[in-house]
Scaffold this motif. Structure first.
Motif: not given
Ligand SMILES: O=c1ccn([C@H]2C[C@H](O)[C@@H](COP(=O)(O)OP(=O)(O)OP(=O)(O)O)O2)c(=O)[nH]1
Ligand SMILES: [Mg+2]
Length: 158
Positions: A28-44, A106-115
């Motif tokens: 897997g090649a890691d994909l980066y978050a272009a935007e940050g997001v705060a996901l509350a429990p159950g949020d998407r 909490v997901i920050e911009r630049g975090d690797r969030v998937a592959q």
């Protein structure tokens, strides 16, 4: 032996790195978050990755979760694995979901969030029939072969 497949990539967000494989042999090649997001429990949230690709015909891209996010934050991908069709030219987006029952992730911009995993794929040419060939499994599914440990309360009810 090099099994690499040429995949054209367009960086919609030039400040993010091109997806890369962390180690030789990684699938897997890691994909980066272009935007940050705060996901509350159950949020998407549909998180943009800042890239668009042209996967060659005969191949598919799967966006798989990263196990570290699942283990540490309870964050996974609602539609895992996402299917990136060879004809898709839009931005790859990741539908992150927070499965933790109590903590905000909490997901920050630049975090690797998937592959992104590229795989050969074949397509079906469907032929309609009145009856399908008989097999040992037949219509059995969803636990038909047994061996599923029952939950404690279920076993008391049996
Ligand atoms: O996690 C995903 C899944 C899909 N896609 C993009 C690539 C894919 O080629 C397109 C369509 O995906 P899918 O077929 O899963 O979505 P759909 O709900 O069937 O939408 P559509 O009617 O556009 O096919 O959306 C993503 O960016 N991320
Ligand atoms: Mg579709």
């Amino acid at each position: 032996m090099n099994h690499d497949v040429p995949v054209a990539i367009r960086r919609l967000d030039p400040d993010l790195p091109i997806p890369a494989y962390a180690n030789p042999g990684d699938a897997g090649a890691d994909l980066y978050a272009a935007e940050g997001v705060a996901l509350a429990p159950g949020d998407r949230a549909l998180v943009p990755t800042g890239v668009a690709v042209a996967i060659p015909d005969g191949y598919v891209g799967y966006t798989n979760p990263r196990s570290g996010l699942a283990h540490r934050l309870g964050v996974t991908i609602a539609n895992a694995p996402g299917t990136i069709d060879s004809g898709y030219r839009g931005e790859i987006k990741i539908n992150l979901v927070n499965l933790d029952p109590e903590r905000t992730a909490v997901i920050e911009r630049g975090d690797r969030v998937a592959q992104l995993v590229i795989q050969p794929v074949v397509r079906a040419s469907f032929t309609e029939v009145a009856e399908l060939t008989a097999t040992q499994r037949g219509t059995g599914g969803h636990g038909s072969t047994g061996g599923h440990r029952r939950l404690e309360e279920e076993s008391e009810r049996v």
